[in-house]
Design a protein around this motif. Structure first.
Motif, PDB file in Angstrom:
ATOM      1  N   ALA A 243      -2.228  -0.355   6.663  1.00  0.00           N
ATOM      2  CA  ALA A 243      -2.462  -1.225   7.821  1.00  0.00           C
ATOM      3  C   ALA A 243      -3.953  -1.465   8.049  1.00  0.00           C
ATOM      4  N   THR A 244      -4.756  -0.423   7.828  1.00  0.00           N
ATOM      5  CA  THR A 244      -6.202  -0.546   8.052  1.00  0.00           C
ATOM      6  C   THR A 244      -6.982  -0.661   6.753  1.00  0.00           C
ATOM      7  N   HIS A 245      -6.281  -0.498   5.629  1.00  0.00           N
ATOM      8  CA  HIS A 245      -6.895  -0.582   4.302  1.00  0.00           C
ATOM      9  C   HIS A 245      -8.012   0.452   4.133  1.00  0.00           C
TER      10      HIS A 245
END
Length: 393
Positions: free
Chosen positions: A147-149
């Motif tokens: 989701a946040t990489h």
């Protein structure tokens, strides 16, 4: 303690973790974002930055994160071996080697450590594989967050501590969680117990009682600018915990006494236990809320006590209250000892860092209690109160 956990900080990598440039680290082919969550002294925080990748392995500059963990950093005389330590935590890596020393044991890293000069830094930068850095600092590798990489890491430890030598034994309290250890000579530390609390600016007091018990008291100031106080007391018999207590006074001051007449005093802010020396039995429990009569949601520190009286200070209004243990009658000493003009000046000097009630207990001599009166704009004076007045109420 949740109220002491600071809001997550996104710290600038320019200040904390110098990012390697192509000139500083050769063969860096790409980078990976990460979030590093760690424990400070009495708080938790996090920052985001980027790793460098060398031969398929993520690397992090270790000296900076070790500094956040309160580890001392040294280089040997060759400038090739970097060491990091604080009390029982010991880490060492060598330039160009995959073998690291972690707490006395050899560990094989994913890739070799490498040391590089940074023109903007006075110290040599030390790069180690990312996963080893997490392992070395007892953290948790949470993996890649799609989701946040970015890679997420949590619970990176802090190795700050306080210690004191007493009768040939070194007693150590870790600030991260309040673990208490004892060490004799070069023997392995023995964990005695834990306070289960993070500490900030702390002091440890250790004393033996006449009949062989051991009392360890930890006073801790926290917050900025360290105006909050918490108290921990642990009573041992033959190395085992038999009694303990703790209290967070917030803005209030901490206890000034822990015994009287060869009895031990343990205070949780609302109930005071009088402990028999030798056995550790509770001789008496004093309900401070009932005695003070100021309501339920109050906390009190103990400034003086004997068989006739108890002198307590409210953590909220910070007023000293003298109470007869025989009759239960009490007086607010602010009203008794300060003139109207002094009261006016003390009230002006209010707030967390103010004068409180302006009174500081100095000593008891016979039937007389001695105090100083001071506040901003008020010359320090001495005042006394006779216990005969209390008995006559």
């Amino acid at each position: 303690m949740n109220k002491k956990i600071l809001t997550t900080l996104l710290l600038s990598s320019a200040l904390l973790l110098p990012t390697a440039s192509p000139q500083t680290v050769q063969a860096a082919t790409t980078e990976t974002k990460y979030e590093w969550s760690y424990q400070g002294e009495g708080y938790s925080a996090s920052f985001k930055d980027k790793t460098i990748v060398r031969n398929g392995v993520n690397y992090i500059e270790f000296a900076s994160v070790a500094w956040l963990a309160n580890l001392d950093y040294t280089l040997d005389s060759t400038g090739k071996r970097a060491g990091f330590k604080a009390w029982i935590k010991k880490i060492a890596v060598r330039d160009g080697s995959k073998i690291a020393m972690l707490d006395g044991k050899k560990v094989t890293m994913e890739g070799p450590a490498f040391l590089k000069n940074n023109p903007q830094s006075e110290k040599m930068e030390v790069y180690v594989p990312f996963k080893f850095a997490v392992q070395a600092l007892d953290g948790k590798y949470d993996g890649y967050d799609s989701a946040t990489h970015m890679i997420k890491v949590s619970n990176i430890h802090n190795y700050s501590f306080i210690s004191k030598v007493y009768k040939g034994v070194t007693y150590t309290v870790t600030k991260a969680n309040g673990d208490i250890f004892s060490t004799v000579g070069n023997n392995k530390p023995i964990k005695l117990t834990s306070l289960n609390a993070s500490l900030d600016l702390s002091d440890i007091n250790i004393r033996s009682t006449p009949k062989g018990l051991l009392l360890i008291t930890v006073n801790d100031s926290y917050g900025e600018p360290h105006i909050n106080s918490q108290l921990f007391q642990v009573l041992f018999k033959k190395g085992q915990v038999i009694r303990r207590t703790s209290v967070d006074f917030n803005w209030g001051s901490t206890d000034r006494v822990d015994s009287y007449n060869n009895k031990i005093v343990l205070n949780d802010g609302q109930k005071l236990r009088i402990i028999e020396d030798g056995t550790g039995n509770v001789l008496e429990t004093i309900n401070l809320l009932d005695l003070a009569g100021k309501g339920k949601n109050q906390l009190y520190s103990i400034e003086a006590i004997d068989d006739a009286m108890i002198l307590i200070r409210n953590a909220g209004d910070r007023q000293l209250q003298l109470i007869s243990r025989k009759t239960g009658k009490s007086v607010i000493l602010f009203d008794q000892l300060l003139t109207p003009k002094q009261q006016e000046l003390v009230k002006l000097d209010s707030g967390a860092m103010g004068a409180g009630d302006g009174l500081t207990f100095i000593k008891q001599k016979g039937d007389t209690l001695y105090f100083t009166i001071s506040a901003e704009g008020l010359a320090k004076t001495t005042a006394t109160y006779s216990l005969s007045k209390l008995a006559a109420l």
